[in-house]
Design a protein around this motif. Structure first.
Motif, PDB file in Angstrom:
ATOM      1  N   UNK A 158       0.829  -1.208   0.000  1.00  0.00           N
ATOM      2  CA  UNK A 158       0.000   0.000   0.000  1.00  0.00           C
ATOM      3  C   UNK A 158       0.863   1.257   0.000  1.00  0.00           C
ATOM      4  N   UNK A 159       1.967   1.258   0.733  1.00  0.00           N
ATOM      5  CA  UNK A 159       2.838   2.436   0.811  1.00  0.00           C
ATOM      6  C   UNK A 159       3.495   2.748  -0.534  1.00  0.00           C
ATOM      7  N   UNK A 160       3.990   1.708  -1.199  1.00  0.00           N
ATOM      8  CA  UNK A 160       4.711   1.921  -2.449  1.00  0.00           C
ATOM      9  C   UNK A 160       3.792   2.213  -3.623  1.00  0.00           C
ATOM     10  N   UNK A 161       2.584   1.644  -3.600  1.00  0.00           N
ATOM     11  CA  UNK A 161       1.694   1.766  -4.750  1.00  0.00           C
ATOM     12  C   UNK A 161       0.374   2.427  -4.377  1.00  0.00           C
ATOM     13  N   UNK A 162       0.440   3.360  -3.448  1.00  0.00           N
ATOM     14  CA  UNK A 162      -0.782   4.029  -2.987  1.00  0.00           C
ATOM     15  C   UNK A 162      -1.475   4.772  -4.131  1.00  0.00           C
ATOM     16  N   UNK A 163      -0.722   5.487  -4.941  1.00  0.00           N
ATOM     17  CA  UNK A 163      -1.322   6.281  -6.018  1.00  0.00           C
ATOM     18  C   UNK A 163      -2.057   5.394  -7.013  1.00  0.00           C
ATOM     19  N   UNK A 164      -1.433   4.290  -7.404  1.00  0.00           N
ATOM     20  CA  UNK A 164      -2.073   3.393  -8.372  1.00  0.00           C
ATOM     21  C   UNK A 164      -3.335   2.758  -7.792  1.00  0.00           C
ATOM     22  N   UNK A 165      -3.261   2.321  -6.544  1.00  0.00           N
ATOM     23  CA  UNK A 165      -4.435   1.722  -5.903  1.00  0.00           C
ATOM     24  C   UNK A 165      -5.550   2.746  -5.750  1.00  0.00           C
ATOM     25  N   UNK A 166      -5.151   3.970  -5.395  1.00  0.00           N
ATOM     26  CA  UNK A 166      -6.134   5.031  -5.198  1.00  0.00           C
ATOM     27  C   UNK A 166      -6.850   5.380  -6.499  1.00  0.00           C
ATOM     28  N   UNK A 188      -3.478  -7.518  -8.605  1.00  0.00           N
ATOM     29  CA  UNK A 188      -2.528  -7.363  -7.499  1.00  0.00           C
ATOM     30  C   UNK A 188      -3.263  -7.158  -6.180  1.00  0.00           C
ATOM     31  N   UNK A 189      -4.322  -6.341  -6.208  1.00  0.00           N
ATOM     32  CA  UNK A 189      -5.108  -6.130  -4.992  1.00  0.00           C
ATOM     33  C   UNK A 189      -5.799  -7.418  -4.567  1.00  0.00           C
ATOM     34  N   UNK A 190      -6.388  -8.122  -5.530  1.00  0.00           N
ATOM     35  CA  UNK A 190      -7.060  -9.377  -5.198  1.00  0.00           C
ATOM     36  C   UNK A 190      -6.063 -10.436  -4.730  1.00  0.00           C
ATOM     37  N   UNK A 191      -4.840 -10.389  -5.269  1.00  0.00           N
ATOM     38  CA  UNK A 191      -3.812 -11.299  -4.789  1.00  0.00           C
ATOM     39  C   UNK A 191      -3.454 -11.025  -3.340  1.00  0.00           C
ATOM     40  N   UNK A 192      -3.379  -9.736  -2.982  1.00  0.00           N
ATOM     41  CA  UNK A 192      -3.107  -9.370  -1.590  1.00  0.00           C
ATOM     42  C   UNK A 192      -4.258  -9.805  -0.685  1.00  0.00           C
ATOM     43  N   UNK A 193      -5.486  -9.637  -1.150  1.00  0.00           N
ATOM     44  CA  UNK A 193      -6.655 -10.084  -0.380  1.00  0.00           C
ATOM     45  C   UNK A 193      -6.628 -11.594  -0.202  1.00  0.00           C
ATOM     46  N   UNK A 194      -6.290 -12.306  -1.266  1.00  0.00           N
ATOM     47  CA  UNK A 194      -6.216 -13.768  -1.194  1.00  0.00           C
ATOM     48  C   UNK A 194      -5.137 -14.214  -0.221  1.00  0.00           C
ATOM     49  N   UNK A 195      -3.965 -13.569  -0.274  1.00  0.00           N
ATOM     50  CA  UNK A 195      -2.873 -13.907   0.645  1.00  0.00           C
ATOM     51  C   UNK A 195      -3.304 -13.698   2.094  1.00  0.00           C
ATOM     52  N   UNK A 196      -3.912 -12.563   2.376  1.00  0.00           N
ATOM     53  CA  UNK A 196      -4.344 -12.263   3.744  1.00  0.00           C
ATOM     54  C   UNK A 196      -5.409 -13.235   4.215  1.00  0.00           C
ATOM     55  N   UNK A 197      -6.390 -13.491   3.363  1.00  0.00           N
ATOM     56  CA  UNK A 197      -7.494 -14.375   3.733  1.00  0.00           C
ATOM     57  C   UNK A 197      -7.001 -15.778   4.023  1.00  0.00           C
ATOM     58  N   UNK A 231      -7.846   4.767   6.041  1.00  0.00           N
ATOM     59  CA  UNK A 231      -6.967   3.626   6.265  1.00  0.00           C
ATOM     60  C   UNK A 231      -6.516   3.553   7.729  1.00  0.00           C
ATOM     61  N   UNK A 232      -6.122   4.693   8.270  1.00  0.00           N
ATOM     62  CA  UNK A 232      -5.643   4.729   9.660  1.00  0.00           C
ATOM     63  C   UNK A 232      -6.776   4.416  10.632  1.00  0.00           C
ATOM     64  N   UNK A 233      -7.931   5.044  10.420  1.00  0.00           N
ATOM     65  CA  UNK A 233      -9.068   4.840  11.331  1.00  0.00           C
ATOM     66  C   UNK A 233      -9.526   3.395  11.302  1.00  0.00           C
ATOM     67  N   UNK A 234      -9.598   2.792  10.129  1.00  0.00           N
ATOM     68  CA  UNK A 234     -10.058   1.405  10.035  1.00  0.00           C
ATOM     69  C   UNK A 234      -9.102   0.457  10.754  1.00  0.00           C
ATOM     70  N   UNK A 235      -7.785   0.700  10.634  1.00  0.00           N
ATOM     71  CA  UNK A 235      -6.816  -0.141  11.334  1.00  0.00           C
ATOM     72  C   UNK A 235      -6.964   0.008  12.846  1.00  0.00           C
ATOM     73  N   UNK A 236      -7.147   1.245  13.327  1.00  0.00           N
ATOM     74  CA  UNK A 236      -7.315   1.470  14.768  1.00  0.00           C
ATOM     75  C   UNK A 236      -8.596   0.809  15.269  1.00  0.00           C
TER      76      UNK A 236
END
Length: 306
Positions: A158-166, A188-197, A231-236
């Motif tokens: 998310x940090x490196x590719x924030x602009x593209x994701x946004x 790439x986003x769905x891959x990250x979701x799959x990895x986390x899940x 992003x910050x509020x949801x993590x907290x």
């Protein structure tokens, strides 16, 4: 010490799920986490049938492969067959989940590999699964190391590719016009979701993964129009719900995952009623007779989100 490991594991899962869930909420694909968590079942069964082993890494590889297949099928049905996104999610995960149940009943009926043990993990058992080195050193629960690694990957992503994701989440047409591949960033986003899940549901359970991937981001969505703050509020909120849910379960002598999900629901309800901008009370005050307020646009502009 067991309480610390349970809360810490819940916090790690909450951070990963909440951050990714924000982008899923914006893309109107909030339930894709639920789809992946159920669709990976045939991957787990196939991994067992080919390897003959229930070793955790074999199961994770099989589940991750089916997670990628699930996201590909969802996108294929939505873009190529012109099926609505929610319908493509529903068709894909129910079909794959049913296929997994059939494979279990036919080929693994005498093996302890049912949907309960592969889908509904229990976070309270996290302290029991200890990682011991060859020298006998206790490194703590294995799940903490796995989810810690996943969290670092998600934060870097998310940090490196924030602009593209946004851009691909808010305005895919503009992103495509300036040369950003929306398809690539979707996968790439769905891959990250799959990895986390896949990494989380074996230990904390699919239900809790879905609750953390939808609840905190949806609550944060009601509290702010700025994506970085969201992003910050949801993590907290996810971390708070993990800690509060554990102590609620301790007080009630009930399920930890269930208690965490209840706290998430309470958080959303409070935001729905009392949010200063999108809450039920503030909207009634804004629309009350005699007020000269212009109606607020219900979309988040690129300038505000950035």
């Amino acid at each position: 010490m067991d309480a610390f490991w349970i809360i810490f594991t819940g916090a790690l899962v909450a951070i990963c799920c909440s951050l990714l869930g924000c982008f899923l909420i914006l893309r109107r694909m909030a339930m894709v986490g639920d789809a992946i968590s159920h669709a990976v079942l045939p991957g787990i069964v196939l991994a067992f049938l080919f390897s003959g082993s229930r070793e955790i890494w074999t199961m994770l590889i099989g589940a991750a492969a089916l997670g990628v297949v699930c996201t590909f099928l969802i996108e294929f049905l939505h873009k190529k067959v012109n099926v609505q996104a929610d319908a493509s999610i529903g068709v894909t995960f129910t079909w794959l989940f049913a296929l997994g149940i059939i494979l279990i009943s036919v080929y693994a009926g005498q093996v302890d590999l049912d949907q309960d043990c592969v889908l509904y993990g229990e976070i309270a058992y996290v302290p029991l699964d200890i990682w011991l080195t060859e020298s006998g050193m206790n490194l703590g629960p294995r799940t903490v190391w796995i989810m810690g690694g996943v969290m670092l990957v998600i934060l870097l992503f998310i940090s490196l590719f924030y602009k593209e994701l946004y851009l691909t989440s808010f305005d895919p047409a503009f992103a495509a016009a300036i040369g950003i591949s929306t398809t690539l960033w979707y996968y790439l986003l769905m891959g990250a979701v799959s990895l986390t899940t896949v990494a989380a549901f074996e230990s904390v359970g699919a239900i809790l993964v879905v609750a953390l991937m939808v609840g905190p981001p949806a609550t944060a969505y009601l509290l702010t129009d700025n994506l970085k703050k969201m992003l910050v509020i949801s993590a907290i909120l996810g971390i708070v719900s993990s800690a509060a849910g554990f102590y609620l379960a301790l007080w009630l002598n009930g399920s930890v995952a269930g208690a965490i999900s209840v706290v998430i629901g309470v958080q959303f309800t409070l935001a729905f009623v009392f949010s200063p901008t999108h809450g039920l009370i503030s909207r009634r005050r804004t629309s009350s007779p005699g007020r000269n307020n212009l109606p607020k646009e219900d979309t988040t502009t690129i300038e505000t989100a950035l």
